[in-house]
Scaffold this motif. Structure first.
Motif, mmCIF file in Angstrom:
data_model
loop_
_atom_site.group_PDB
_atom_site.id
_atom_site.type_symbol
_atom_site.label_atom_id
_atom_site.label_comp_id
_atom_site.label_asym_id
_atom_site.label_seq_id
_atom_site.Cartn_x
_atom_site.Cartn_y
_atom_site.Cartn_z
ATOM 1 N N ASP A 116 76.081 5.436 37.272
ATOM 2 C CA ASP A 116 75.666 6.006 36.045
ATOM 3 C C ASP A 116 74.868 5.365 35.010
ATOM 4 N N GLY A 117 75.111 3.924 35.229
ATOM 5 C CA GLY A 117 74.110 3.089 34.529
ATOM 6 C C GLY A 117 72.337 3.511 34.845
ATOM 7 N N SER A 118 72.456 4.345 35.982
ATOM 8 C CA SER A 118 70.795 4.573 36.259
ATOM 9 C C SER A 118 70.396 5.497 35.118
ATOM 10 N N HIS A 119 71.123 6.339 34.557
ATOM 11 C CA HIS A 119 70.553 7.065 33.510
ATOM 12 C C HIS A 119 70.046 6.146 32.447
ATOM 13 N N SER A 120 70.388 4.952 32.096
ATOM 14 C CA SER A 120 69.845 4.028 30.796
ATOM 15 C C SER A 120 68.403 3.720 31.313
ATOM 16 N N VAL A 121 68.406 3.729 32.504
ATOM 17 C CA VAL A 121 66.809 3.297 32.777
ATOM 18 C C VAL A 121 65.970 4.265 33.466
ATOM 19 N N ARG A 122 66.333 5.535 33.369
ATOM 20 C CA ARG A 122 65.555 6.747 33.867
ATOM 21 C C ARG A 122 65.380 6.432 35.370
ATOM 22 N N HIS A 123 66.651 6.108 36.015
ATOM 23 C CA HIS A 123 66.565 5.639 37.339
ATOM 24 C C HIS A 123 65.638 5.025 37.934
ATOM 25 N N GLN A 124 65.462 4.058 37.319
ATOM 26 C CA GLN A 124 64.295 3.074 37.944
ATOM 27 C C GLN A 124 64.869 1.626 38.285
ATOM 28 N N PHE A 125 66.195 1.518 38.779
ATOM 29 C CA PHE A 125 66.444 0.499 39.419
ATOM 30 C C PHE A 125 65.970 0.361 40.578
ATOM 31 N N SER A 126 65.269 -1.127 40.944
ATOM 32 C CA SER A 126 64.749 -1.503 42.103
ATOM 33 C C SER A 126 65.934 -1.956 43.285
ATOM 34 N N ALA A 127 65.326 -2.267 44.335
ATOM 35 C CA ALA A 127 66.276 -2.648 45.348
ATOM 36 C C ALA A 127 66.722 -4.048 44.967
#
Length: 358
Positions: A32-43
């Motif tokens: 859900d936190g991925s929404h805060s970074v526009r789904h741009q979490f890296s590995a």
């Protein structure tokens, strides 16, 4: 209570209300936190955060695109890394914590589910609109056959009264869900409304099926709603570090666990270690992207709009030169549900046309 910390309790306090209750926490920072970074979490981001959550003793960690397995798309936004890579990366770090993923039927497929199971998934959380529990049956059944823990998610739970929501929960339980969640996708519920819904589910479900709560913070009630759920009988609660998530974000995991400590609950989490993960790793990775309870996010909760509509509404407002708040208020009159993101464009176009001279 945490494994290493003792909450300070005033001498005037009576026995804390959750003394001896075991509460299972699922941290959703990496989904859900991925929404805060526009789904741009890296590995690397996923490796760092999942390792920290594992060290802190968080029992369950959810990882995928913000809209679940298969969510990386034109409709929902492309992720920086595919789900398979994120799941493998988290799996390597979660030596003690269970690894969970979300699946929305119609966005994710049975093939996505099987592939995630092959990558080391432990828990599948199948989400539907609160009136459509029956479309989760195939995925819940497959999850059980794959040996996964199966969870049903009743999204937009504010849109049904408690008795009807409980009937939908029973549909998920009959299909194989071992836990069924009240999901406040719009952040529109208040603690007394959470309590009645959780109590209705607890009454309707067999004792072997647990009840959970996923709280958003659009009315500033994320942590109070999660605590109200626990006191009404829920023993599974979601949070995300710093409250990362769609809309104004979720109940903040570190705040929720600290509050549960003060209530006497047993979480098995080292609270100080969790606070350090949120304050150091997550804050560094997400600097400038922490959720805010601003005008638009507040209106999502006030109007009962799906929290992940926030970024779509902001893009539409910019593209068509209309106010974000006007889009949200207009959407409130339509009562949209998840999956109706196209309606945001229709509303923005209609608002822009009204501004044109006749």
């Amino acid at each position: 209570m945490s494994t290493t910390d003792s909450p300070v309790v005033d001498s005037t306090d009576h026995v804390p209300p959750l003394t001896g209750r075991r509460i299972q926490i699922c941290d959703t920072t990496l989904r859900d936190g991925s929404h805060s970074v526009r789904h741009q979490f890296s590995a690397d981001d996923v490796a760092t955060v999942s390792a920290g959550l594992n060290r802190a003793g968080v029992p369950m960690v959810e990882v995928t695109h913000g809209d679940g397995l298969g969510g990386s798309s034109f409709a929902y936004g492309f992720a920086r890394c595919p789900d398979d890579e994120l799941i493998r990366t988290a799996r390597a770090q979660l030596t003690d914590s269970q690894l969970a993923a979300l699946l929305l039927p119609g966005v994710g497929t049975i093939e996505h589910l099987r592939r995630a199971a092959d990558q080391g998934l432990d828990v599948i959380r199948v989400a539907t609109h609160c009136t459509e529990a029956d479309i989760a049956a195939q995925h819940l059944t497959e999850g059980r056959e794959l040996g996964l823990v199966t969870v049903g998610f009743l999204m937009m739970s504010h849109m049904l009264p408690p008795d009807r929501l409980a009937a939908q929960a029973r549909v998920m339980a009959d299909a194989g869900a071992q836990v069924v969640y009240v999901v406040d996708s719009a952040g529109a519920l208040l603690p007394h409304q959470v309590s009645t819904r959780v109590a209705a589910l607890r009454t309707a479900l067999p004792p072997e099926v647990s009840v959970g709560m996923h709280a958003h913070n659009n009315l500033g009630s994320g942590v109070p709603n999660a605590l109200a759920a626990a006191m009404a009988g829920a023993d599974h609660l979601d949070g995300s570090c710093h409250g990362l998530g769609a809309g104004a974000g979720n109940a903040a995991t570190e705040v929720l666990v600290a509050a549960l400590d003060r209530c006497g609950a047993e979480t098995g989490i080292a609270t100080q270690a969790l606070i350090d993960v949120a304050a150091d790793d997550v804050a560094r990775i997400c600097a400038g992207n922490l959720p805010a309870l601003d005008r638009t996010a507040l209106l999502l909760g006030y109007c009962g709009i799906y929290s992940s509509f926030l970024l779509h509404a902001r893009r539409a407002a910019q593209q068509y030169q209309v106010a974000e708040a006007d889009i949200i208020r207009a959407l409130g009159r339509h009562r949209p549900v998840g999956g109706q993101e196209d309606l945001i464009i229709d509303v923005a176009i209609a608002l822009a046309q009204r501004r044109q001279p006749s």
